[in-house]
Design a protein around this motif. Structure first.
Motif, PDB file in Angstrom:
ATOM      1  N   ALA A   1      27.603  34.460  -5.962  1.00 25.66           N
ATOM      2  CA  ALA A   1      26.769  33.358  -5.456  1.00 25.66           C
ATOM      3  C   ALA A   1      27.400  32.746  -4.213  1.00 25.66           C
ATOM      4  CB  ALA A   1      26.574  32.299  -6.537  1.00 25.66           C
ATOM      5  N   TRP A   2      28.716  32.554  -4.228  1.00 23.27           N
ATOM      6  CA  TRP A   2      29.413  31.973  -3.069  1.00 23.27           C
ATOM      7  C   TRP A   2      29.229  32.852  -1.834  1.00 23.27           C
ATOM      8  CZ3 TRP A   2      33.944  34.133  -0.774  1.00 23.27           C
ATOM      9  CH2 TRP A   2      34.458  33.372   0.272  1.00 23.27           C
TER      10      TRP A   2
ATOM     11  N   HIS B   1      32.679  38.156 -10.403  1.00 23.33           N
ATOM     12  CA  HIS B   1      32.057  37.144 -11.252  1.00 23.33           C
ATOM     13  C   HIS B   1      30.781  36.640 -10.583  1.00 23.33           C
ATOM     14  CE1 HIS B   1      31.550  33.186 -13.104  1.00 23.33           C
ATOM     15  NE2 HIS B   1      32.154  33.735 -14.138  1.00 23.33           N
ATOM     16  N   PRO B   2      29.755  36.293 -11.347  1.00 20.57           N
ATOM     17  CA  PRO B   2      28.511  35.786 -10.752  1.00 20.57           C
ATOM     18  C   PRO B   2      28.730  34.603  -9.804  1.00 20.57           C
ATOM     19  CG  PRO B   2      28.160  36.249 -13.066  1.00 20.57           C
ATOM     20  CD  PRO B   2      29.636  36.425 -12.800  1.00 20.57           C
ATOM     21  N   GLY B   3      29.681  33.727 -10.126  1.00 18.96           N
ATOM     22  CA  GLY B   3      29.969  32.592  -9.249  1.00 18.96           C
ATOM     23  C   GLY B   3      30.499  33.039  -7.895  1.00 18.96           C
ATOM     24  N   TYR B   4      31.331  34.056  -7.898  1.00 21.13           N
ATOM     25  CA  TYR B   4      31.864  34.586  -6.655  1.00 21.13           C
ATOM     26  C   TYR B   4      30.749  35.226  -5.832  1.00 21.13           C
ATOM     27  CZ  TYR B   4      34.467  37.467  -3.392  1.00 21.13           C
ATOM     28  OH  TYR B   4      34.922  38.059  -2.248  1.00 21.13           O
TER      29      TYR B   4
ATOM     30  N   GLU C   1      25.645  32.569  -0.611  1.00 15.91           N
ATOM     31  CA  GLU C   1      25.431  31.265   0.044  1.00 15.91           C
ATOM     32  C   GLU C   1      26.035  31.260   1.449  1.00 15.91           C
ATOM     33  OE1 GLU C   1      27.147  28.655  -2.841  1.00 15.91           O
ATOM     34  OE2 GLU C   1      25.366  28.720  -4.132  1.00 15.91           O
TER      35      GLU C   1
END
Length: 87
Positions: free
Chosen positions: A48-49, A43-46, A52
């Motif tokens: 991104a994490w 997932h894009p959120g994963y 980061e």
């Protein structure tokens, strides 16, 4: 007419490629389920994490393989990134 491609990656990508290129025969290497059957869970959120964390100097979920495997994988990845389906 078209060419035949056997692809060993996530099944949704194989299906998308087959739909986008009906002039070719495109199928998954594994007739039951492709080897990367959980890739669609990325997932894009994963992502991104993970990025980061890398910016902060922390490596999470490191995957290590023997150097000969890494070399072969690098060649395969380069070929995959430069491949262009012919119409």
């Amino acid at each position: 007419p078209g060419q035949t491609f056997a692809i060993g990656t996530e099944i949704n990508m194989v299906n998308r490629l087959a739909a986008e290129h009906p002039e070719h025969t495109i199928f998954c290497l594994d007739p039951v389920i492709c080897p990367c059957s959980t890739m669609y869970r990325i997932h894009p959120g994963y992502l991104a994490w993970v990025l980061e964390e890398l910016v902060e100097g922390r490596v999470v979920n490191r995957v290590s393989v023997p150097s000969d495997v890494a070399e072969d994988a690098s060649v395969a990845l380069e070929r995959m990134l430069t491949a262009v389906p012919r119409a």
